[in-house]
Design a protein around this motif. Structure first.
Motif, mmCIF file in Angstrom:
data_model
loop_
_atom_site.group_PDB
_atom_site.id
_atom_site.type_symbol
_atom_site.label_atom_id
_atom_site.label_comp_id
_atom_site.label_asym_id
_atom_site.label_seq_id
_atom_site.Cartn_x
_atom_site.Cartn_y
_atom_site.Cartn_z
ATOM 1 N N PRO A 23 -20.810 -45.847 -5.171
ATOM 2 C CA PRO A 23 -21.064 -47.347 -5.842
ATOM 3 C C PRO A 23 -23.539 -47.120 -6.823
ATOM 4 C CG PRO A 23 -20.902 -48.251 -3.788
ATOM 5 C CD PRO A 23 -20.933 -46.489 -4.497
ATOM 6 N N VAL A 24 -23.616 -47.179 -8.294
ATOM 7 C CA VAL A 24 -24.932 -46.981 -8.672
ATOM 8 C C VAL A 24 -25.621 -48.398 -8.641
ATOM 9 C CG1 VAL A 24 -25.540 -45.401 -10.693
ATOM 10 C CG2 VAL A 24 -24.423 -45.310 -9.695
ATOM 11 N N ASP A 25 -27.005 -47.882 -8.781
ATOM 12 C CA ASP A 25 -27.639 -49.707 -9.057
ATOM 13 C C ASP A 25 -28.815 -48.857 -9.866
ATOM 14 O OD1 ASP A 25 -29.237 -48.690 -7.317
ATOM 15 O OD2 ASP A 25 -29.421 -49.927 -6.367
ATOM 16 N N PHE A 26 -29.061 -47.854 -10.031
ATOM 17 C CA PHE A 26 -30.202 -46.941 -10.455
ATOM 18 C C PHE A 26 -31.667 -47.145 -10.193
ATOM 19 C CE2 PHE A 26 -26.831 -49.189 -13.866
ATOM 20 C CZ PHE A 26 -25.949 -47.803 -14.126
ATOM 21 N N SER A 27 -31.420 -47.141 -8.999
ATOM 22 C CA SER A 27 -32.877 -47.302 -8.782
ATOM 23 C C SER A 27 -32.939 -45.715 -8.283
ATOM 24 C CB SER A 27 -32.752 -47.715 -7.227
ATOM 25 O OG SER A 27 -32.086 -46.964 -6.146
ATOM 26 N N ASP A 28 -34.679 -45.278 -7.650
ATOM 27 C CA ASP A 28 -34.846 -44.339 -6.994
ATOM 28 C C ASP A 28 -33.497 -43.422 -5.854
ATOM 29 O OD1 ASP A 28 -36.685 -44.237 -8.449
ATOM 30 O OD2 ASP A 28 -38.360 -45.422 -7.126
ATOM 31 N N LEU A 29 -33.145 -44.066 -5.195
ATOM 32 C CA LEU A 29 -32.199 -43.852 -4.198
ATOM 33 C C LEU A 29 -30.549 -43.197 -5.501
ATOM 34 C CD1 LEU A 29 -31.836 -46.288 -1.291
ATOM 35 C CD2 LEU A 29 -32.029 -43.507 -1.102
ATOM 36 N N THR A 30 -31.068 -43.623 -6.504
ATOM 37 C CA THR A 30 -29.217 -42.984 -7.145
ATOM 38 C C THR A 30 -29.277 -41.860 -6.740
ATOM 39 O OG1 THR A 30 -29.030 -45.463 -8.149
ATOM 40 C CG2 THR A 30 -27.806 -43.060 -9.290
ATOM 41 N N GLU A 31 -30.490 -40.938 -7.546
ATOM 42 C CA GLU A 31 -30.528 -39.392 -7.558
ATOM 43 C C GLU A 31 -29.532 -38.640 -6.274
ATOM 44 O OE1 GLU A 31 -33.133 -35.897 -8.726
ATOM 45 O OE2 GLU A 31 -33.778 -38.422 -9.162
ATOM 46 N N ILE A 32 -30.951 -39.289 -4.651
ATOM 47 C CA ILE A 32 -30.204 -38.777 -3.849
ATOM 48 C C ILE A 32 -28.473 -39.253 -3.659
ATOM 49 C CG2 ILE A 32 -30.914 -39.241 -1.671
ATOM 50 C CD1 ILE A 32 -33.999 -40.149 -2.686
ATOM 51 N N ALA A 33 -28.247 -40.097 -3.766
ATOM 52 C CA ALA A 33 -26.928 -40.184 -3.336
ATOM 53 C C ALA A 33 -25.674 -39.091 -4.717
ATOM 54 C CB ALA A 33 -26.317 -41.824 -3.959
ATOM 55 N N LEU A 34 -25.920 -38.996 -5.102
ATOM 56 C CA LEU A 34 -25.263 -38.565 -6.720
ATOM 57 C C LEU A 34 -25.557 -37.230 -6.029
ATOM 58 C CD1 LEU A 34 -25.985 -40.568 -10.013
ATOM 59 C CD2 LEU A 34 -23.779 -40.614 -8.533
ATOM 60 N N GLY A 35 -27.116 -36.366 -5.582
ATOM 61 C CA GLY A 35 -26.766 -35.029 -5.401
ATOM 62 C C GLY A 35 -25.736 -34.667 -3.683
ATOM 63 N N HIS A 36 -25.512 -35.650 -3.821
ATOM 64 C CA HIS A 36 -24.392 -35.813 -2.049
ATOM 65 C C HIS A 36 -22.845 -35.195 -2.932
ATOM 66 C CE1 HIS A 36 -27.391 -36.673 0.524
ATOM 67 N NE2 HIS A 36 -27.468 -36.480 1.385
ATOM 68 N N VAL A 37 -23.140 -36.209 -3.221
ATOM 69 C CA VAL A 37 -21.631 -36.617 -4.258
ATOM 70 C C VAL A 37 -21.246 -35.584 -4.908
ATOM 71 C CG1 VAL A 37 -19.999 -37.451 -6.253
ATOM 72 C CG2 VAL A 37 -21.278 -39.031 -4.963
ATOM 73 N N THR A 38 -22.125 -34.630 -5.364
ATOM 74 C CA THR A 38 -22.308 -33.403 -6.550
ATOM 75 C C THR A 38 -21.870 -32.131 -5.706
ATOM 76 O OG1 THR A 38 -24.203 -34.254 -7.874
ATOM 77 C CG2 THR A 38 -23.109 -31.651 -7.786
ATOM 78 N N GLN A 39 -22.673 -31.817 -4.673
ATOM 79 C CA GLN A 39 -22.020 -31.450 -3.365
ATOM 80 C C GLN A 39 -20.704 -31.393 -2.670
ATOM 81 O OE1 GLN A 39 -25.355 -29.249 -1.445
ATOM 82 N NE2 GLN A 39 -26.870 -29.482 -3.017
ATOM 83 N N LEU A 40 -20.019 -32.805 -2.627
ATOM 84 C CA LEU A 40 -19.341 -33.372 -1.588
ATOM 85 C C LEU A 40 -18.038 -33.088 -2.486
ATOM 86 C CD1 LEU A 40 -20.520 -35.891 -0.194
ATOM 87 C CD2 LEU A 40 -19.775 -34.044 1.663
ATOM 88 N N ALA A 41 -17.764 -33.251 -3.307
ATOM 89 C CA ALA A 41 -16.218 -33.201 -4.978
ATOM 90 C C ALA A 41 -15.528 -32.289 -4.828
ATOM 91 C CB ALA A 41 -16.896 -33.883 -6.124
ATOM 92 N N PRO A 42 -16.397 -30.770 -4.950
ATOM 93 C CA PRO A 42 -16.104 -30.072 -5.027
ATOM 94 C C PRO A 42 -15.299 -29.549 -4.080
ATOM 95 C CG PRO A 42 -18.003 -29.644 -5.867
ATOM 96 C CD PRO A 42 -17.887 -30.723 -5.601
ATOM 97 N N LEU A 43 -16.210 -29.562 -2.678
ATOM 98 C CA LEU A 43 -15.308 -29.578 -1.147
ATOM 99 C C LEU A 43 -14.383 -30.448 -0.792
ATOM 100 C CD1 LEU A 43 -18.862 -29.468 1.032
ATOM 101 C CD2 LEU A 43 -17.871 -27.695 0.066
ATOM 102 N N TYR A 44 -13.916 -31.183 -1.621
ATOM 103 C CA TYR A 44 -12.870 -32.612 -1.285
ATOM 104 C C TYR A 44 -11.682 -32.041 -2.536
ATOM 105 C CZ TYR A 44 -15.366 -34.981 2.684
ATOM 106 O OH TYR A 44 -15.215 -35.497 3.845
#
Length: 319
Positions: free
Chosen positions: A174-195
């Protein structure tokens, strides 16, 4: 010489009180560790004389408490071919009145990259770690927190008797375009290839609450424009994922944020990654209290990332 990013999770702290939700949490933690090579720290906080490690109402000494915890952990880890004596597993049994601060303190001590905990556990005197404690940990943790809720379909036994590892089939962010979006998506970027699973980026455009004197058509036009702009922004955010070969989809919903996010992320096989606070005022769309609502109601694991939980993006050289 190839370069690779530092694994996002290297040290995991798992709250384990032998409840059903903590068994599910342990399964996810073991799965993450197997994919990343992370070490596992299992932690039990005893705060009553009626805990699961007491026998006959007699309180064991600190050494006995530790020994009993390790023995119970041996049973919990056996389905995963792991043991408390393995070099990558450490067990911590401690006493205290408030489990959450002790868990956070241990996370800081071992420099944990992730805390894993259930969200429903024992009730009454035997309620040791999970439940509302998980939400307290989430608010104060120095790192991301992976929560796993006990499902209504789970049985009554405290022991699973078999491995219950990850069955993640998709990641939803879920994305709300706040400053936290980049941080959360950074984890998504690393987790998606793992799974090796597809990723769905979603945003909710809240229905405008306009007085009846305004034209309905005007509010609908505004909502459609907001949806189009949100989808464009989502696609822009998803480009780094797509460039890594991850299958990415984009969904913009219109409605009430909390209910919509819970419905979209509540499936057992969905790993949800989201921040723990959002924007304020009229632009506050997605995160914050919504995260806690999702944690309480979703059947799948929730990775909650606070603003202080940065992703280490520094490359390391690998031979």
């Amino acid at each position: 010489m190839a370069t690779a990013s530092k694994p996002v999770f290297q040290t995991l702290l798992v709250a384990h009180d032998f409840s059903l939700s903590s068994h599910r949490a342990l399964g996810h933690a073991v799965d993450v560790a197997s994919r990343t090579g992370a070490t596992l720290h299992l932690m039990y906080v005893d705060r009553t004389a009626e805990g699961v490690l007491f026998e006959g109402g007699k309180a064991p000494s600190d050494d006995e408490l530790q020994d009993r915890f390790e023995e119970r952990c041996r049973t919990s880890l056996d389905p995963y071919d792991l043991s408390p004596t393995d070099g990558r597993v450490t067990c911590h049994a401690v006493r205290g009145v408030s489990p959450a601060p002790l868990l956070v303190e241990k996370a800081e001590e071992i420099e944990a990259d992730l805390i894993v905990t259930g969200t429903e556990g024992r009730r009454g005197a035997q309620r040791l770690i999970v439940g509302s404690v998980a939400e307290e940990v989430l608010r104060t943790a120095p790192c991301p927190v992976l929560t796993v809720r006990q499902r209504k379909t789970d049985g009554a036994s405290d022991s699973t008797g078999e491995a219950s590892g990850s069955d993640v089939e998709q990641i939803v962010a879920p994305v709300d375009f706040s400053d936290l979006t980049e941080i959360a998506l950074g984890h998504v970027t690393q987790l998606a290839p793992l799974y090796d699973v597809p990723v769905k980026l979603m945003h909710v455009v809240e229905n405008p609450a306009l007085p009846s004197v305004y034209e309905v058509k005007s509010s609908k036009v505004q909502a459609r424009a907001a949806e189009q702009q949100a989808e464009e922004e989502l696609r822009s955010l998803g480009e780094p994922l797509a460039e890594k070969g991850v299958s990415v989809s984009y969904v913009v919903h219109r409605g009430e944020t909390t209910r919509t996010v819970v419905e979209a992320t509540g499936h057992r096989n969905t790993l949800t990654v989201m921040g723990t606070k959002g924007l304020s005022g009229l632009r506050r769309v997605m995160l914050g209290s919504v995260t806690e609502a999702v944690i309480r109601e979703s059947n799948g694991p929730i990775l909650a990332v606070r603003s202080s939980a940065q992703v280490d993006k520094s490359p390391q050289a690998n031979e």
